[in-house]
Design a protein around this motif. Structure first.
Motif, mmCIF file in Angstrom:
data_model
loop_
_atom_site.group_PDB
_atom_site.id
_atom_site.type_symbol
_atom_site.label_atom_id
_atom_site.label_comp_id
_atom_site.label_asym_id
_atom_site.label_seq_id
_atom_site.Cartn_x
_atom_site.Cartn_y
_atom_site.Cartn_z
ATOM 1 N N VAL B 84 0.859 -1.200 0.000
ATOM 2 C CA VAL B 84 0.000 0.000 0.000
ATOM 3 C C VAL B 84 0.889 1.242 0.000
ATOM 4 O O VAL B 84 1.737 1.405 0.877
ATOM 5 C CB VAL B 84 -0.923 0.025 1.239
ATOM 6 C CG1 VAL B 84 -1.750 1.314 1.253
ATOM 7 C CG2 VAL B 84 -1.829 -1.195 1.271
ATOM 8 N N ILE B 85 0.689 2.078 -1.007
ATOM 9 C CA ILE B 85 1.373 3.379 -1.033
ATOM 10 C C ILE B 85 0.356 4.424 -0.592
ATOM 11 O O ILE B 85 -0.698 4.564 -1.220
ATOM 12 C CB ILE B 85 1.880 3.732 -2.444
ATOM 13 C CG1 ILE B 85 2.872 2.670 -2.946
ATOM 14 C CG2 ILE B 85 2.529 5.117 -2.448
ATOM 15 C CD1 ILE B 85 3.359 2.920 -4.375
ATOM 16 N N VAL B 86 0.664 5.102 0.482
ATOM 17 C CA VAL B 86 -0.235 6.154 0.962
ATOM 18 C C VAL B 86 0.051 7.438 0.184
ATOM 19 O O VAL B 86 1.211 7.832 0.019
ATOM 20 C CB VAL B 86 -0.044 6.363 2.482
ATOM 21 C CG1 VAL B 86 -0.753 7.625 2.947
ATOM 22 C CG2 VAL B 86 -0.546 5.146 3.250
ATOM 23 N N LEU B 87 -1.024 8.031 -0.329
ATOM 24 C CA LEU B 87 -0.924 9.331 -1.004
ATOM 25 C C LEU B 87 -1.620 10.315 -0.086
ATOM 26 O O LEU B 87 -2.802 10.153 0.176
ATOM 27 C CB LEU B 87 -1.699 9.319 -2.325
ATOM 28 C CG LEU B 87 -1.425 8.234 -3.343
ATOM 29 C CD1 LEU B 87 -2.400 8.367 -4.505
ATOM 30 C CD2 LEU B 87 -0.007 8.362 -3.844
ATOM 31 N N SER B 88 -0.889 11.279 0.398
ATOM 32 C CA SER B 88 -1.563 12.134 1.355
ATOM 33 C C SER B 88 -1.090 13.571 1.332
ATOM 34 O O SER B 88 0.075 13.856 1.065
ATOM 35 C CB SER B 88 -1.362 11.558 2.760
ATOM 36 O OG SER B 88 -1.963 12.411 3.695
ATOM 37 N N SER B 93 4.887 14.183 10.537
ATOM 38 C CA SER B 93 5.586 12.907 10.708
ATOM 39 C C SER B 93 4.731 11.936 11.511
ATOM 40 O O SER B 93 4.846 10.726 11.353
ATOM 41 C CB SER B 93 6.949 13.120 11.365
ATOM 42 O OG SER B 93 6.773 13.696 12.618
ATOM 43 N N GLU B 94 3.825 12.462 12.332
ATOM 44 C CA GLU B 94 2.954 11.575 13.109
ATOM 45 C C GLU B 94 2.085 10.727 12.185
ATOM 46 O O GLU B 94 1.909 9.526 12.402
ATOM 47 C CB GLU B 94 2.072 12.432 14.023
ATOM 48 C CG GLU B 94 1.456 11.660 15.164
ATOM 49 C CD GLU B 94 0.554 12.550 16.012
ATOM 50 O OE1 GLU B 94 -0.496 12.076 16.431
ATOM 51 O OE2 GLU B 94 0.919 13.741 16.199
ATOM 52 N N PHE B 100 3.022 3.951 8.447
ATOM 53 C CA PHE B 100 4.029 2.872 8.350
ATOM 54 C C PHE B 100 3.780 1.805 9.423
ATOM 55 O O PHE B 100 3.906 0.613 9.148
ATOM 56 C CB PHE B 100 5.450 3.434 8.458
ATOM 57 C CG PHE B 100 5.934 4.048 7.166
ATOM 58 C CD1 PHE B 100 6.049 3.271 6.017
ATOM 59 C CD2 PHE B 100 6.265 5.387 7.073
ATOM 60 C CE1 PHE B 100 6.491 3.827 4.807
ATOM 61 C CE2 PHE B 100 6.708 5.950 5.884
ATOM 62 C CZ PHE B 100 6.806 5.158 4.743
ATOM 63 N N ASP B 101 3.421 2.257 10.629
ATOM 64 C CA ASP B 101 3.169 1.273 11.694
ATOM 65 C C ASP B 101 1.962 0.394 11.377
ATOM 66 O O ASP B 101 1.894 -0.759 11.796
ATOM 67 C CB ASP B 101 2.964 1.980 13.048
ATOM 68 C CG ASP B 101 4.293 2.410 13.664
ATOM 69 O OD1 ASP B 101 5.342 1.966 13.132
ATOM 70 O OD2 ASP B 101 4.286 3.176 14.639
ATOM 71 N N LEU B 102 1.029 0.961 10.643
ATOM 72 C CA LEU B 102 -0.149 0.156 10.262
ATOM 73 C C LEU B 102 0.179 -0.810 9.116
ATOM 74 O O LEU B 102 -0.616 -1.687 8.805
ATOM 75 C CB LEU B 102 -1.303 1.073 9.841
ATOM 76 C CG LEU B 102 -2.063 1.762 10.972
ATOM 77 C CD1 LEU B 102 -3.073 2.754 10.400
ATOM 78 C CD2 LEU B 102 -2.789 0.743 11.838
ATOM 79 N N GLY B 103 1.331 -0.593 8.471
ATOM 80 C CA GLY B 103 1.727 -1.545 7.429
ATOM 81 C C GLY B 103 1.860 -0.959 6.042
ATOM 82 O O GLY B 103 2.012 -1.719 5.071
ATOM 83 N N ALA B 104 1.818 0.383 5.924
ATOM 84 C CA ALA B 104 2.002 0.983 4.595
ATOM 85 C C ALA B 104 3.419 0.681 4.092
ATOM 86 O O ALA B 104 4.364 0.596 4.877
ATOM 87 C CB ALA B 104 1.802 2.500 4.657
ATOM 88 N N THR B 105 3.525 0.506 2.776
ATOM 89 C CA THR B 105 4.828 0.232 2.166
ATOM 90 C C THR B 105 5.567 1.539 1.892
ATOM 91 O O THR B 105 6.785 1.604 1.949
ATOM 92 C CB THR B 105 4.603 -0.484 0.811
ATOM 93 O OG1 THR B 105 3.780 -1.607 1.053
ATOM 94 C CG2 THR B 105 5.889 -0.906 0.166
ATOM 95 N N ASP B 106 4.813 2.566 1.560
ATOM 96 C CA ASP B 106 5.439 3.820 1.155
ATOM 97 C C ASP B 106 4.468 4.965 1.455
ATOM 98 O O ASP B 106 3.261 4.730 1.649
ATOM 99 C CB ASP B 106 5.768 3.766 -0.351
ATOM 100 C CG ASP B 106 6.895 4.704 -0.736
ATOM 101 O OD1 ASP B 106 7.286 5.539 0.088
ATOM 102 O OD2 ASP B 106 7.379 4.597 -1.877
#
Lengths: 122, 312
Positions: B84-88, B93-94, B100-106
């Motif tokens: 999963v790449i998060v687009l945001s 940084s929070e 990332f802690d939830l498992g995002a790849t990028d």
């Protein structure tokens, strides 16, 4: 929270996309430019009705999208408005409202300058 | 199945139609199939129907936000390995740490640089391929990327059982590289490996999507052709044989390499013919092809060719 729908001339001429001439983007840039008057109207509606939540969402989306269409300066201004709306919350005081009004006017003015034409001299 | 359906699926979940349009235009030349949805709940529903290779996920969405979608994906064993790449537009940084802690790849912040996003997408697709390969590693031949003997045994048992139970047509070809030892001895083992890889590529490009090509061992390949009777199967293998003899090998351009194949098939239920009996018959046909002069396909119908069926 009324504002002028025609806030008058804002400095600067037509604003061309960085992707003018990119065949993959021609149609999309045209669409973005064509739809800009509706976006502007929608933002002004939200502002006049005091619907700052929706206005913030529009600014957020404009911030995310404008750079992709080759209008990064629109995106930067949308980001400033989004940040301004986030900072004041739901019940801004009159000073904050004045500041927001300036930001809305500046953003709207810049949005009205976008064109699908290549930059003059290009 | 169209070419487009063979491309890896990239699922975009973002409430901005602009992002849909931009990515659709900018990924037009990438070998991916893009599906765009505006709501997290629709995205999760789509993922249950069809597993994407990569998900591009917006965080700031009404109703169900990206964090909730990410949590749901990672809580489900069937979907937790999808990159999963998060687009945001959230730059804090929070938010990144949470993603990332939830498992995002990028994590890519908006407004994003589309060239960079394309590169990150390609990296995520590579990761997806590696994860899938890892999962299948026990069944994959290291040199060719095709299924190995263990994979063949599993798939072959399934297909024979289906043929027996439902009366589906089925064919099997055993394919051997002619005079392979000569390639190794004359041009060296790297040249031999190149030929084996070339046959594997040819199998992958010549076969239809339901076909199962495997490296059976050494220079021998097996091709399972479900829902295909012996006549049609013969055409597929003949096409493969013809394509092979046209290949000009970089290490030995003047030395063409050919294939022989033994094929056996059935237009309907194969009765009680066992997996091993099928293989045996295909091997006999391969032997006949070799002794008939190589570079040929010998095919037969399992029902007529295998007397064990009648005896059963």
């Amino acid at each position: 929270m009324a504002t002028n729908r025609n806030p008058g001339p804002v400095g600067g001429g037509a604003l061309s996309s960085e992707f003018a001439g990119d065949p993959d983007m021609t149609e999309l840039v045209q669409m973005f430019v064509d739809e800009m008057p509706q976006r502007v109207d929608a933002m002004l509606d939200c502002w006049e009705k005091g619907n700052l939540g929706d206005l913030r969402r529009m600014a957020h989306q404009l911030k995310g999208a404008s750079g992709g269409y080759g209008f990064p300066t629109v995106g930067q201004m949308a980001a400033q408005l989004e940040a301004g709306l986030a900072a004041v919350g739901r019940t801004p005081d009159s000073e904050a409202l004045d500041h927001l009004r300036t930001q809305v006017v500046e953003l709207v003015g810049m949005c009205r300058r976008v064109t699908s034409e290549p930059p003059s001299g290009a | 199945m169209s070419n487009n359906e063979n491309k890896p699926l990239v699922l975009l979940i973002d409430d901005s139609i602009d992002v849909h349009r931009l990515l659709s235009a900018r990924l037009r030349h990438e070998p991916v199939r893009l599906v765009s949805l505006t709501r997290g709940v629709d995205g999760l529903e789509h993922v249950r129907r069809e597993t994407p290779s990569v998900i591009l996920l917006d965080l700031d969405m009404p109703d169900m936000d990206g964090f909730e979608v990410l949590r749901a994906l990672k809580d489900d064993q069937a979907t937790n390995n999808i990159p999963v790449i998060v687009l945001s537009g959230l730059h804090g940084s929070e938010d990144k740490v949470t993603a990332f802690d939830l498992g995002a790849t990028d994590y890519v912040t908006k407004p994003f640089d589309l060239a960079e996003l394309r590169a990150r997408l390609r990296a995520a697709l590579r990761l997806d391929r590696l994860l899938k390969l890892l999962a299948e590693r026990a069944d994959v031949d290291g040199l060719t990327g095709l299924g190995n003997r263990a994979h063949f045994n599993k798939r072959w048992a399934e297909k024979v059982a289906e043929c027996r139970r439902y009366g589906h047509a089925l064919s099997l070809a055993m394919i051997d590289i002619d005079l392979f030892k000569k390639v190794n001895d004359t041009f060296g083992h790297p040249a031999g490996d190149e030929v084996i890889q070339g046959v594997a590529r040819l199998l992958q490009t010549t076969c239809r999507s339901p076909d199962v090509p495997c490296r059976f061992g050494g220079e021998e390949f097996a091709l399972i052709m479900p829902n295909t009777g012996p006549r049609d199967a013969e055409m597929v293998v003949e096409r493969l044989r013809e394509a092979m003899e046209q290949i000009e090998w970089p290490r030995h351009p003047d030395h063409r390499v050919t294939l022989s194949a033994g094929l056996v098939g059935s237009d309907s239920s194969c009765g009680d013919v066992t997996c091993d009996q099928w293989l045996e018959r295909a091997d006999q046909n391969l032997y006949a092809a070799k002794h008939g002069g190589r570079n040929r396909v010998v095919a037969s119908d399992i029902q007529r060719a295998c007397p064990l069926t009648k005896a059963a």
